[in-house]
Design an enzyme around this catalytic site. Structure first.
Site, PDB file in Angstrom:
ATOM      1  N   LYS A  54     -21.925   3.244 -28.024  1.00 38.68           N
ATOM      2  CA  LYS A  54     -21.945   3.475 -26.578  1.00 38.68           C
ATOM      3  C   LYS A  54     -23.223   4.213 -26.177  1.00 38.68           C
ATOM      4  O   LYS A  54     -23.880   3.849 -25.203  1.00 38.68           O
ATOM      5  CB  LYS A  54     -20.712   4.288 -26.159  1.00 38.68           C
ATOM      6  CG  LYS A  54     -19.435   3.458 -26.154  1.00 38.68           C
ATOM      7  CD  LYS A  54     -18.197   4.333 -26.028  1.00 38.68           C
ATOM      8  CE  LYS A  54     -16.941   3.506 -26.256  1.00 38.68           C
ATOM      9  NZ  LYS A  54     -15.725   4.310 -26.389  1.00 38.68           N
ATOM     10  N   GLN A  98     -13.480  10.089 -25.822  1.00 38.42           N
ATOM     11  CA  GLN A  98     -13.038   9.110 -26.817  1.00 38.42           C
ATOM     12  C   GLN A  98     -11.624   9.418 -27.295  1.00 38.42           C
ATOM     13  O   GLN A  98     -11.305  10.564 -27.635  1.00 38.42           O
ATOM     14  CB  GLN A  98     -14.027   9.100 -27.994  1.00 38.42           C
ATOM     15  CG  GLN A  98     -13.755   8.045 -29.033  1.00 38.42           C
ATOM     16  CD  GLN A  98     -13.961   6.614 -28.525  1.00 38.42           C
ATOM     17  OE1 GLN A  98     -14.781   6.359 -27.648  1.00 38.42           O
ATOM     18  NE2 GLN A  98     -13.206   5.672 -29.071  1.00 38.42           N
ATOM     19  N   ASP A 121     -13.729   5.047 -17.744  1.00 34.02           N
ATOM     20  CA  ASP A 121     -12.710   4.395 -18.570  1.00 34.02           C
ATOM     21  C   ASP A 121     -11.580   3.832 -17.710  1.00 34.02           C
ATOM     22  O   ASP A 121     -10.789   3.007 -18.188  1.00 34.02           O
ATOM     23  CB  ASP A 121     -12.092   5.431 -19.527  1.00 34.02           C
ATOM     24  CG  ASP A 121     -12.509   5.227 -20.967  1.00 34.02           C
ATOM     25  OD1 ASP A 121     -12.819   4.081 -21.338  1.00 34.02           O
ATOM     26  OD2 ASP A 121     -12.507   6.218 -21.718  1.00 34.02           O
TER      27      ASP A 121
HETATM   28  N1  GUN Z   1     -10.406   4.465 -28.017  1.00 36.87           N
HETATM   29  C1  GUN Z   1     -10.237   3.142 -28.247  1.00 36.87           C
HETATM   30  N2  GUN Z   1     -10.635   2.427 -27.158  1.00 36.87           N
HETATM   31  C2  GUN Z   1     -11.056   3.316 -26.238  1.00 36.87           C
HETATM   32  C3  GUN Z   1     -11.592   3.175 -24.934  1.00 36.87           C
HETATM   33  O1  GUN Z   1     -11.737   2.091 -24.371  1.00 36.87           O
HETATM   34  N3  GUN Z   1     -11.915   4.343 -24.313  1.00 36.87           N
HETATM   35  C4  GUN Z   1     -11.732   5.550 -24.894  1.00 36.87           C
HETATM   36  N4  GUN Z   1     -12.064   6.634 -24.193  1.00 36.87           N
HETATM   37  N5  GUN Z   1     -11.241   5.706 -26.099  1.00 36.87           N
HETATM   38  C5  GUN Z   1     -10.908   4.589 -26.774  1.00 36.87           C
END
Ligand code: GUN
Length: 294
Positions: A54, A98, A121
């Site tokens: 990311k 995350q 998100d």
């Molecule tokens: N963990 C697995 N997928 C995601 C996601 O799309 N966003 C976040 N913040 N954590 C994750």
């Protein structure tokens, strides 16, 4: 019949290129550099890979990228303090914490502490609710990526039977909500669903998001269906290394479906690309300007 492969590399490159062009315009025309902060608590290996990807993609699109790492023993108060600081930082337009978080940290409390305008998100209850009632909202990246690929592959989704296997807040529920907004007839299937194979066989669109390797077999799929595999399961190989496989038994499904996303190389790439798109959207909304057309 052998299915068309829905190539996540092509779609994600398109989304990322668009975000990069928009960032360039925002910088030159408005002096606005979108900024994304990613918070990682602990050292979960899969999360570390996601967070690194990311950060790299954010920088490549010309945005500001900030990564905040906290120890696995961090308290909820410490995580909330970081979120509050980022909420108040005018150079940060998107905040992503995350998941999963260590057990001493309440996930809902953290997600709902994020300013909904910075919630790239789309997990904040305000964005979930706004999306559900058809108001402008930040939409979770993975379902958004799936929808982009589905619409490009199928055109109008109206009236199609969509089955979403999995009811997580991250994928299953928002995916179902987005498909409903596209006028699909939506079924959410899950671990208590009776005769899951029969339910799946009714699907024109089958989205698998359960996290169980190869669970969905070829004879669960309606001939000519479009299959989106959200599963990213790491399984051991004979040489001691690991490889990624989806929730759908690809070799079987590819002989039945009309179109299918591979793993790797499908949905996963779109999640990161859509995060960039959401960050651009968030930056524009916060600055009160229209998203640049590119
Ligand atoms: N963990 C697995 N997928 C995601 C996601 O799309 N966003 C976040 N913040 N954590 C994750």
């Amino acid at each position: 019949m052998t299915a068309k492969i829905i190539d996540g590399k092509i779609y994600s490159a398109r989304v990322r290129e668009k975000a990069g062009k928009q960032v360039a315009i925002l910088k030159s025309k408005y002096g606005l550099t979108p900024g994304l902060a990613v918070v990682l608590v602990g050292e979960d290996p899969a999360s570390q890979v996601y967070v690194r990807n990311k950060g790299k993609a954010t920088a490549e699109a010309g945005m500001k990228s900030e990564e905040i790492r906290l120890d696995v023993s961090a308290t909820e108060a410490e995580v909330l303090e970081v979120v509050h600081r980022l909420n108040a930082d005018p150079t940060i337009h998107g905040i992503l914490v995350q998941l999963p978080l260590p057990k001493q940290v309440n996930e809902t409390a953290v997600l709902d502490a994020i300013d909904p305008m910075k919630d790239v998100d789309g997990f904040h209850v305000i964005n979930t609710g706004r999306q559900a009632v058809g108001l402008p909202a930040m939409v979770p990246c993975t379902p958004l990526g799936c929808l982009i690929m589905l619409k490009d592959t199928l055109g109008d989704l109206s009236g199609l039977n969509a089955v979403v296997v999995g009811r997580s807040n991250i994928v299953g529920k928002p995916m179902a909500s987005l498909l409903l907004a596209e006028n699909c007839t939506v079924t959410i299937a899950h671990s208590r669903t009776r005769d899951l194979p029969a339910v799946c066989r009714g699907a024109d669109i089958l989205v698998a998001a359960v996290g169980r390797p190869n669970m969905i077999r070829g004879d669960w799929i309606k001939p000519g269906a479009t299959v989106i595999d959200v599963g990213i399961n790491r399984i051991p190989k004979e040489d001691g290394k690991t490889r990624l496989i989806g929730d759908v038994c690809f070799n079987e499904a590819v002989e039945v479906a009309a179109a299918i996303t591979p793993v790797p190389g499908g949905v996963g790439l779109m999640t990161v690309a859509c995060l960039l798109a959401n960050t651009v959207t968030a930056a524009c909304r916060q600055a009160g300007i229209e998203e640049p057309e590119v």
